[in-house]
Write an enzyme that holds these catalytic residues in place. Structure first.
Site, PDB file in Angstrom:
ATOM      1  N   LYS A 128       0.557  -1.387  -0.197  1.00 46.55           N
ATOM      2  CA  LYS A 128       0.428   0.106  -0.025  1.00 46.55           C
ATOM      3  C   LYS A 128       0.680   1.045  -0.063  1.00 46.55           C
ATOM      4  CE  LYS A 128      -3.718   2.685   0.557  1.00 46.55           C
ATOM      5  NZ  LYS A 128      -3.939   3.265  -0.586  1.00 46.55           N
TER       6      LYS A 128
ATOM      7  N   CYS B 148      -1.720   9.602  -5.952  1.00 44.80           N
ATOM      8  CA  CYS B 148      -2.657   9.985  -5.527  1.00 44.80           C
ATOM      9  C   CYS B 148      -4.190  11.676  -5.622  1.00 44.80           C
ATOM     10  CB  CYS B 148      -1.987   9.936  -4.108  1.00 44.80           C
ATOM     11  SG  CYS B 148      -4.301  10.062  -2.949  1.00 44.80           S
TER      12      CYS B 148
HETATM   13  O1  DOR Z   1      -7.072   5.765  -6.186  1.00 47.37           O
HETATM   14  C1  DOR Z   1      -6.199   6.104  -5.279  1.00 47.37           C
HETATM   15  N1  DOR Z   1      -6.600   6.077  -3.762  1.00 47.37           N
HETATM   16  N2  DOR Z   1      -4.854   6.493  -5.626  1.00 47.37           N
HETATM   17  C2  DOR Z   1      -4.124   6.146  -4.839  1.00 47.37           C
HETATM   18  O2  DOR Z   1      -3.302   6.724  -5.044  1.00 47.37           O
HETATM   19  C3  DOR Z   1      -4.554   6.036  -2.599  1.00 47.37           C
HETATM   20  C4  DOR Z   1      -5.785   5.144  -3.487  1.00 47.37           C
HETATM   21  C5  DOR Z   1      -5.865   6.130  -1.275  1.00 47.37           C
HETATM   22  O3  DOR Z   1      -5.747   6.073   0.001  1.00 47.37           O
HETATM   23  O4  DOR Z   1      -6.730   7.319  -1.611  1.00 47.37           O
END
Ligand code: DOR
Length: 310
Positions: free
Chosen positions: A45, A129
């Site tokens: 993660k 993100c």
């Molecule tokens: O879609 C996403 N959700 N992409 C990311 O890089 C992080 C993740 C999140 O933890 O929100």
């Protein structure tokens, strides 16, 4: 060498398939399930310097065409994933670590600590993100992206990869690729992260379906396949000295094959893995092998980037 053998950074993979960071990789048990699956590799993660709870729930919802999420980087902090990486058996499967610091300084601190551990783990630096309020996606700010890559190249000082957001304009493909090409240690490009800040509406409830950010979140699954393929192919064409990892809309062997044709060396699975669980990798391997055999291919190498134009 078997039909599904793949290679990235000179490392061999028994299958091109792996999880997309964020799915099945927050806790050790999930990473162990990835390890026990038929995936060729696994990624942790996206981590931050300190552990994070992430955004309020509900923060992920599956829909008929895919998923929307605004997880907000819930993770156990980089030390947890570094511990996992220290104990990992690299002879079994290559391991990627996804790094998503909330600032340049955080990323440099994590990269320094990971470098000091002298592990064969492969770093994928998340520049995309969409879900942390107040933190724009780095790779949509080309100056910030350039500074981040410059600092990461200096501190990490060995090959690494970047997780990119989708782009939608040829000028942006050109500019992003030019920046990546100025950084020779960026050896692979993962396309794409979720398409950020979309809105799913439930007409029965006349409501959004996730709580954070008034319902805005990153979408994955069927919605994103053509955008993912375009980004894989755009960077494959523009970055001949780098490799591309495809991510987006994979739910059967057919989409894996499309990503390979577009230029992917490895292929990540997000939404479909979240919905189906780690058993999906055995199915995807079998479906991909069936397509390759039916078409008379003997290796992934013969397929990669061989997309025909009209
Ligand atoms: O879609 C996403 N959700 N992409 C990311 O890089 C992080 C993740 C999140 O933890 O929100």
């Amino acid at each position: 060498m078997s039909l599904l053998s793949a290679s990235l950074l000179g490392i061999d993979f028994a299958s091109p398939l792996m999880n997309a960071s964020g799915v099945c990789c927050r806790y050790n048990e999930e990473l162990d399930a990835m390890l026990a699956s038929d995936a060729g590799s696994l990624i942790t993660k996206s981590c931050t310097l300190l552990p994070r709870e992430g955004n309020p729930e509900p923060r992920y919802t599956a829909t008929a065409l895919g998923s929307i999420n605004s997880m907000g980087l819930p993770n156990e902090g980089y030390e947890y994933y570094l511990d996992y990486a220290v104990k990992h058996d690299y002879a079994k499967k290559p391991l990627f670590m996804s790094v998503a610091g909330l600032s340049l300084e955080d990323n440099m601190a994590m990269l320094t600590a990971i470098r000091e551990a002298k592990l064969p783990a492969i770093v994928e630096l998340n520049l995309s993100c969409p879900n942390v309020p107040g933190k724009p996606q780095i790779a949509y700010d080309f100056e910030a992206m350039e500074s981040m890559l410059e600092a990461a190249s200096r501190v990490w000082a060995q090959p690494f990869g970047v997780k990119m957001p989708p782009y939608f304009d040829i000028a942006h493909f050109d500019e992003a690729a030019a920046i990546l090409n100025r950084h020779p240690l960026v050896k692979f490009i993962t396309c794409i992260n979720s398409i950020g800040n979309a809105l799913v509406i439930d007409i029965e409830r006349e409501s959004v379906v996730i709580k954070p950010k008034d319902g805005f979140g990153g979408i994955g699954g069927d919605y994103v396949l053509p955008t993912a393929l375009a980004n894989v192919n755009a960077f494959f064409r523009r970055c001949p000295d780098k490799q591309v990892i495809g991510c987006g809309g994979v739910k059967s062997g057919a989409e894996v094959f499309m990503h390979l044709l577009a230029g992917a060396s490895l292929v990540q699975v997000g939404t479909a893995l979240q919905e189906e669980g780690c058993g999906i990798f055995a199915r995807l391997n079998a479906e991909l092998a069936e397509i390759l055999q039916r078409k008379g291919y003997r290796s992934l190498e013969e397929v990669r980037g061989k997309l025909r134009t009209l």
